[in-house]
Write a protein that holds these residues in place. Sequence first.
Motif, PDB file in Angstrom:
ATOM      1  N   MET A  69      40.194  -9.191  42.345  1.00 19.18           N
ATOM      2  CA  MET A  69      40.135  -8.419  43.594  1.00 19.18           C
ATOM      3  C   MET A  69      39.627  -7.004  43.337  1.00 19.18           C
ATOM      4  SD  MET A  69      41.064 -10.766  45.625  1.00 19.18           S
ATOM      5  CE  MET A  69      41.945 -12.332  45.589  1.00 19.18           C
ATOM      6  N   GLY A  70      38.527  -6.906  42.580  1.00 19.49           N
ATOM      7  CA  GLY A  70      38.003  -5.614  42.160  1.00 19.49           C
ATOM      8  C   GLY A  70      37.413  -4.797  43.290  1.00 19.49           C
ATOM      9  N   ASP A  71      37.203  -3.518  43.014  1.00 19.77           N
ATOM     10  CA  ASP A  71      36.652  -2.609  44.007  1.00 19.77           C
ATOM     11  C   ASP A  71      35.150  -2.778  44.161  1.00 19.77           C
ATOM     12  OD1 ASP A  71      39.151  -1.477  44.452  1.00 19.77           O
ATOM     13  OD2 ASP A  71      38.880   0.035  42.890  1.00 19.77           O
ATOM     14  N   ARG A  72      34.453  -3.198  43.097  1.00 22.17           N
ATOM     15  CA  ARG A  72      33.005  -3.323  43.138  1.00 22.17           C
ATOM     16  C   ARG A  72      32.595  -4.690  42.616  1.00 22.17           C
ATOM     17  NH1 ARG A  72      29.966   1.808  40.729  1.00 22.17           N
ATOM     18  NH2 ARG A  72      28.307   0.770  41.933  1.00 22.17           N
ATOM     19  N   TYR A  73      31.450  -5.149  43.114  1.00 26.12           N
ATOM     20  CA  TYR A  73      30.952  -6.470  42.723  1.00 26.12           C
ATOM     21  C   TYR A  73      30.300  -6.427  41.349  1.00 26.12           C
ATOM     22  CZ  TYR A  73      28.295 -10.855  42.914  1.00 26.12           C
ATOM     23  OH  TYR A  73      27.777 -12.090  42.643  1.00 26.12           O
ATOM     24  N   GLN A  74      30.696  -7.371  40.525  1.00 29.24           N
ATOM     25  CA  GLN A  74      30.010  -7.617  39.256  1.00 29.24           C
ATOM     26  C   GLN A  74      29.767  -9.111  39.169  1.00 29.24           C
ATOM     27  OE1 GLN A  74      31.947  -6.192  35.710  1.00 29.24           O
ATOM     28  NE2 GLN A  74      30.576  -7.332  34.346  1.00 29.24           N
ATOM     29  N   ALA A  75      28.527  -9.493  39.009  1.00 25.17           N
ATOM     30  CA  ALA A  75      28.175 -10.912  39.043  1.00 25.17           C
ATOM     31  C   ALA A  75      28.793 -11.667  37.882  1.00 25.17           C
ATOM     32  CB  ALA A  75      26.664 -11.078  39.022  1.00 25.17           C
ATOM     33  N   ALA A  76      29.176 -12.909  38.150  1.00 23.59           N
ATOM     34  CA  ALA A  76      29.656 -13.801  37.094  1.00 23.59           C
ATOM     35  C   ALA A  76      28.504 -14.142  36.155  1.00 23.59           C
ATOM     36  CB  ALA A  76      30.216 -15.072  37.718  1.00 23.59           C
ATOM     37  N   ALA A  77      28.850 -14.630  34.989  1.00 22.97           N
ATOM     38  CA  ALA A  77      27.837 -15.102  34.055  1.00 22.97           C
ATOM     39  C   ALA A  77      27.402 -16.512  34.459  1.00 22.97           C
ATOM     40  CB  ALA A  77      28.390 -15.106  32.633  1.00 22.97           C
ATOM     41  N   GLY A  78      26.151 -16.847  34.153  1.00 19.26           N
ATOM     42  CA  GLY A  78      25.685 -18.218  34.327  1.00 19.26           C
ATOM     43  C   GLY A  78      25.459 -18.609  35.772  1.00 19.26           C
ATOM     44  N   ILE A  79      25.527 -19.900  36.028  1.00 19.84           N
ATOM     45  CA  ILE A  79      25.163 -20.443  37.339  1.00 19.84           C
ATOM     46  C   ILE A  79      26.139 -20.010  38.428  1.00 19.84           C
ATOM     47  CG2 ILE A  79      26.432 -22.619  37.055  1.00 19.84           C
ATOM     48  CD1 ILE A  79      22.946 -22.124  38.698  1.00 19.84           C
ATOM     49  N   ARG A  80      27.371 -19.633  38.067  1.00 23.00           N
ATOM     50  CA  ARG A  80      28.330 -19.235  39.098  1.00 23.00           C
ATOM     51  C   ARG A  80      27.901 -17.966  39.808  1.00 23.00           C
ATOM     52  NH1 ARG A  80      33.225 -16.682  39.539  1.00 23.00           N
ATOM     53  NH2 ARG A  80      33.480 -16.320  37.304  1.00 23.00           N
ATOM     54  N   ALA A  81      27.002 -17.188  39.218  1.00 21.22           N
ATOM     55  CA  ALA A  81      26.497 -15.988  39.880  1.00 21.22           C
ATOM     56  C   ALA A  81      25.721 -16.317  41.150  1.00 21.22           C
ATOM     57  CB  ALA A  81      25.603 -15.205  38.923  1.00 21.22           C
ATOM     58  N   TYR A  82      25.321 -17.576  41.316  1.00 28.82           N
ATOM     59  CA  TYR A  82      24.515 -17.965  42.477  1.00 28.82           C
ATOM     60  C   TYR A  82      25.356 -18.654  43.542  1.00 28.82           C
ATOM     61  CZ  TYR A  82      21.101 -16.507  39.183  1.00 28.82           C
ATOM     62  OH  TYR A  82      20.410 -15.731  38.270  1.00 28.82           O
ATOM     63  N   THR A  83      26.672 -18.623  43.367  1.00 25.89           N
ATOM     64  CA  THR A  83      27.584 -19.031  44.424  1.00 25.89           C
ATOM     65  C   THR A  83      27.983 -17.792  45.210  1.00 25.89           C
ATOM     66  OG1 THR A  83      29.544 -18.794  43.018  1.00 25.89           O
ATOM     67  CG2 THR A  83      28.461 -20.928  43.026  1.00 25.89           C
ATOM     68  N   SER A  84      28.596 -18.006  46.348  1.00 26.43           N
ATOM     69  CA  SER A  84      28.996 -16.868  47.179  1.00 26.43           C
ATOM     70  C   SER A  84      30.451 -16.992  47.603  1.00 26.43           C
ATOM     71  CB  SER A  84      28.070 -16.748  48.396  1.00 26.43           C
ATOM     72  OG  SER A  84      26.750 -16.478  47.997  1.00 26.43           O
ATOM     73  N   GLY A  85      30.714 -17.882  48.562  1.00 28.74           N
ATOM     74  CA  GLY A  85      32.059 -17.970  49.102  1.00 28.74           C
ATOM     75  C   GLY A  85      32.823 -19.186  48.614  1.00 28.74           C
ATOM     76  N   THR A  86      33.926 -19.463  49.307  1.00 25.00           N
ATOM     77  CA  THR A  86      34.824 -20.557  48.954  1.00 25.00           C
ATOM     78  C   THR A  86      34.095 -21.897  48.979  1.00 25.00           C
ATOM     79  OG1 THR A  86      36.652 -19.320  49.937  1.00 25.00           O
ATOM     80  CG2 THR A  86      36.991 -21.677  49.567  1.00 25.00           C
ATOM     81  N   PRO A  87      34.256 -22.717  47.956  1.00 24.04           N
ATOM     82  CA  PRO A  87      33.554 -24.009  47.912  1.00 24.04           C
ATOM     83  C   PRO A  87      33.974 -24.927  49.063  1.00 24.04           C
ATOM     84  CG  PRO A  87      34.512 -23.487  45.775  1.00 24.04           C
ATOM     85  CD  PRO A  87      35.066 -22.485  46.750  1.00 24.04           C
ATOM     86  N   PRO A  88      33.035 -25.639  49.660  1.00 25.81           N
ATOM     87  CA  PRO A  88      33.352 -26.603  50.729  1.00 25.81           C
ATOM     88  C   PRO A  88      33.851 -27.903  50.111  1.00 25.81           C
ATOM     89  CG  PRO A  88      30.992 -26.550  50.353  1.00 25.81           C
ATOM     90  CD  PRO A  88      31.589 -25.539  49.421  1.00 25.81           C
ATOM     91  N   VAL A  89      35.111 -27.928  49.752  1.00 23.28           N
ATOM     92  CA  VAL A  89      35.635 -29.017  48.929  1.00 23.28           C
ATOM     93  C   VAL A  89      35.493 -30.380  49.602  1.00 23.28           C
ATOM     94  CG1 VAL A  89      37.706 -29.937  47.808  1.00 23.28           C
ATOM     95  CG2 VAL A  89      37.207 -27.495  47.698  1.00 23.28           C
ATOM     96  N   ILE A  90      35.923 -30.485  50.861  1.00 20.91           N
ATOM     97  CA  ILE A  90      35.827 -31.780  51.540  1.00 20.91           C
ATOM     98  C   ILE A  90      34.362 -32.206  51.656  1.00 20.91           C
ATOM     99  CG2 ILE A  90      36.223 -32.991  53.718  1.00 20.91           C
ATOM    100  CD1 ILE A  90      38.782 -31.424  54.043  1.00 20.91           C
ATOM    101  N   GLY A  91      33.470 -31.256  51.899  1.00 18.59           N
ATOM    102  CA  GLY A  91      32.059 -31.574  52.010  1.00 18.59           C
ATOM    103  C   GLY A  91      31.430 -32.058  50.721  1.00 18.59           C
ATOM    104  N   MET A  92      32.080 -31.795  49.598  1.00 17.05           N
ATOM    105  CA  MET A  92      31.529 -32.223  48.311  1.00 17.05           C
ATOM    106  C   MET A  92      32.059 -33.574  47.847  1.00 17.05           C
ATOM    107  SD  MET A  92      31.247 -28.820  45.930  1.00 17.05           S
ATOM    108  CE  MET A  92      32.855 -28.146  46.262  1.00 17.05           C
ATOM    109  N   LEU A  93      32.982 -34.159  48.589  1.00 19.75           N
ATOM    110  CA  LEU A  93      33.647 -35.362  48.098  1.00 19.75           C
ATOM    111  C   LEU A  93      32.742 -36.582  48.081  1.00 19.75           C
ATOM    112  CD1 LEU A  93      37.151 -35.035  49.830  1.00 19.75           C
ATOM    113  CD2 LEU A  93      36.549 -34.477  47.461  1.00 19.75           C
ATOM    114  N   ALA A  94      32.091 -36.888  49.217  1.00 20.41           N
ATOM    115  CA  ALA A  94      31.404 -38.168  49.361  1.00 20.41           C
ATOM    116  C   ALA A  94      30.205 -38.299  48.439  1.00 20.41           C
ATOM    117  CB  ALA A  94      30.967 -38.366  50.814  1.00 20.41           C
ATOM    118  N   MET A  95      29.489 -37.205  48.187  1.00 23.06           N
ATOM    119  CA  MET A  95      28.303 -37.306  47.345  1.00 23.06           C
ATOM    120  C   MET A  95      28.630 -37.764  45.923  1.00 23.06           C
ATOM    121  SD  MET A  95      27.347 -33.332  46.442  1.00 23.06           S
ATOM    122  CE  MET A  95      27.673 -32.692  48.077  1.00 23.06           C
TER     123      MET A  95
END
Length: 414
Positions: free
Chosen positions: A279-305
């Motif tokens: 819960m930091g004061d400023r944004y620092q991007a994650a390392a790797g591919i997670r830097a290209y995510t943004s918000g909460t994962p759509p968990v139910i939407g990822m199930l069927a695939m």
Amino acid sequence: MTETHAGRRSELSFDHAQTLDLSDPLSGHRDSFLGSDDPDVVAYLDGNSLGRPLKASARRVAGFIAEQWGGRLIRGWDEGWLGLPAEIGNELGRVALGAAPGQITIGDSTTVMLYKLCRAAVAARPGRTEVVLDTDNFPTDRFILEGIAAERGLTLRWITPSFDGGVTAGDLAAVLSPRTALVVISQVAYRSGYLADVPALTELAHAAGALILWDLCHSVGVLPVELDAWGVDLAVGCTYKYLNGGPGSPAFGYVRAEHQGQLVQPIQGWLGSAEPFGMGDRYQAAAGIRAYTSGTPPVIGMLAMQDMIELIGSVGIAAVRNKSVGLTEYALALYDGVLAPLGVRLSSPRHPQERGGHLTVDHSSFRDVTAALWRRGVVPDFRNPEGIRLGLSPLSTSYAEVWLGMDAIRQEIS
């Protein structure tokens, strides 16, 4: 009747379609899909818009609600939900995209994922002022790039492909220059089904110093893709077509490992930060591919695939492609035999090496014909200005469905 004419007539018969199904090594998988025995749907020919659900997915979704969401509640985030975008992405990359782990994330809509990666790409090429795209690409791609161009003061360089084709190497070479920042093309054209030469076009873009993003919405899950081997920089695709993820299931984004850390995506959400729970004061991007995510994962939407990815993995993407070619070749033979004589025009490539998993046929009556087909349980889709698009999903579509669908079109325009 001559022997040649008799043989040709036999090939156009429903009996021949049933014979093709009996000899199809993948036909047994059709029973794995919900609705495959629905008497109200005579022929479902729109799997390239929305794939049928797998029976395994119905069980998975019901089990998740009862056991994980209902049983584990918020503890589920720590017990695996947060890792699903990369975990499913890695499996998708292995099974269908030719991508090593750590380069694919799942989440957001296709529109949002396209915006993030296109916006990151043009920012990574400062001083370059042009983006190349084609007039026949899907509206979302064109609209996103129009917005980015307006935002960044860029110029759009348009390619106008042939009506029954797509972007060729000659088309692209003609518009590339030292001013090109980004090229955006669909591997399979959404209307004509034209299959672009990804390695050749990617090489051309790189020779000009540009980045290239491939839209894989109409190719992922129906034909082999080799993102790493082809040197692709970026890719985006949806998961509700040939991956059968369900209506609005989230898109995937591919960022080549060498670009991670250099391309900065513009939607700085909490999950893409280095320490989301800090819960930091400023944004620092994650390392790797997670830097290209943004918000909460759509968990139910990822199930069927996950079930379709597993099925493709067990069958093999090469076998899926072989069946796809068989279905489109059969549809083409029926077109030649029963629709072309009625004035229907083909708006897709004839050669299978230049064609993805669908065909488009045109006739001035097809807007009204499509509505009539739906009423009788034959479900293709209509594409402007006057096309019926036949989306043939290899693991859930039978040759008999193709025959029934083409025969219904014949009846409606006869």
